[in-house]
Design a protein around this motif. Structure first.
Motif, short mmCIF file in Angstrom:
data_model
loop_
_atom_site.label_atom_id
_atom_site.label_comp_id
_atom_site.label_asym_id
_atom_site.label_seq_id
_atom_site.Cartn_x
_atom_site.Cartn_y
_atom_site.Cartn_z
N TRP A 203 28.83 83.80 -38.17
CA TRP A 203 30.11 84.08 -38.80
C TRP A 203 30.87 85.19 -38.08
CZ3 TRP A 203 31.97 80.60 -41.91
CH2 TRP A 203 33.15 80.87 -42.60
N ARG A 206 32.34 83.60 -35.16
CA ARG A 206 33.48 82.80 -35.59
C ARG A 206 34.71 83.68 -35.80
NH1 ARG A 206 34.40 78.87 -39.89
NH2 ARG A 206 32.48 77.78 -39.32
N PHE A 223 37.34 74.76 -41.71
CA PHE A 223 36.84 74.56 -40.35
C PHE A 223 36.68 73.06 -40.12
CE2 PHE A 223 33.44 74.14 -37.17
CZ PHE A 223 33.96 74.93 -36.17
#
Length: 228
Positions: A203, A206, A223
């Protein structure tokens, strides 16, 4: 396969097929189960425990690397019965809910989670288990997104505080406050008995990537998966 099959049979589940080193099973047919969503999630947790026991009793004593398991759970309608040709057929299940379950399961390694649960299953069992939101995901072949969750066992009271922080992290992400989301990830990185470390690594990566993107003001945070 015996290890992961026994919890299914104990829960009156139906093994549909084995596909290489994977298995596919259903609940609520042919044996009715009004609480099939809850049964499915509990069965998934029991399967993970069975793999741990198998490693401890069989694999590790032989000096071999431990085996792992990932599972995807989804709830919905399906077509069930004998399918195939007149000369070769089998008991099977088809439908959108089935393909979605397969797509969800395929994301276990990507998210670093052993058990991923679809949105419908979560809504029906949210008060029965300890959940953490994983993502808003548009799986391959779909035009709309769905929320996916992971469920953790052996919960502790202190986890509730970290759970709220985890929710705040997702809120920050949807509001494009990526630095704040990263900060929260680092704050709760070792929470949940370190079970979510791989997820937070993913994450953070990301968020760092999203910081480089020119996102519209109405970005919904979903996403879009480009592979199965």
């Amino acid at each position: 396969m015996d290890a992961i099959t026994e919890p299914v049979l104990d829960a009156d589940g139906m093994i549909i097929k084995y596909i290489g080193d994977a298995s596919m099973h259903i609940h609520n047919a042919p044996i009715d189960d009004p609480n099939h969503a809850r049964t499915a999630v509990q069965c998934g947790l029991d399967m993970l425990k069975a793999v741990e026991k198998f490693n401890e009793e069989v694999i590790i004593p032989q000096g071999r690397p431990a085996v792992g398991m990932g599972a995807g759970i989804n709830t919905g309608l399906g077509y069930l019965g004998e399918m195939g040709s007149t000369k070769r057929h089998s008991y099977d299940v088809l439908g959108d809910a089935v393909s979605t379950a397969a797509r969800v399961e395929s994301k276990c390694k990507e998210y670093g989670c052993l058990l991923l649960v679809g949105e419908t299953t979560y809504e029906q069992t949210r008060d029965d288990f300890f959940y953490l939101k994983v993502d808003d995901l548009q799986v391959k072949g779909k035009s709309v997104g769905l929320s996916i969750y992971t469920v953790l066992d052996n919960t502790k009271p202190v986890w509730r505080v970290a759970q709220k922080k985890h929710q705040q992290m997702h809120e920050a992400y949807r509001n494009q406050q990526f630095d704040k989301a990263i900060e929260i990830c680092k704050l709760i990185y070792t929470s949940f008995d370190n079970k979510m470390e791989k997820y937070y690594d993913m994450w953070i990566e990301r968020c760092e990537y999203m910081k480089t993107q020119d996102l519209p003001s109405d970005w919904d945070g979903i996403f879009v998966a480009t592979s199965k």
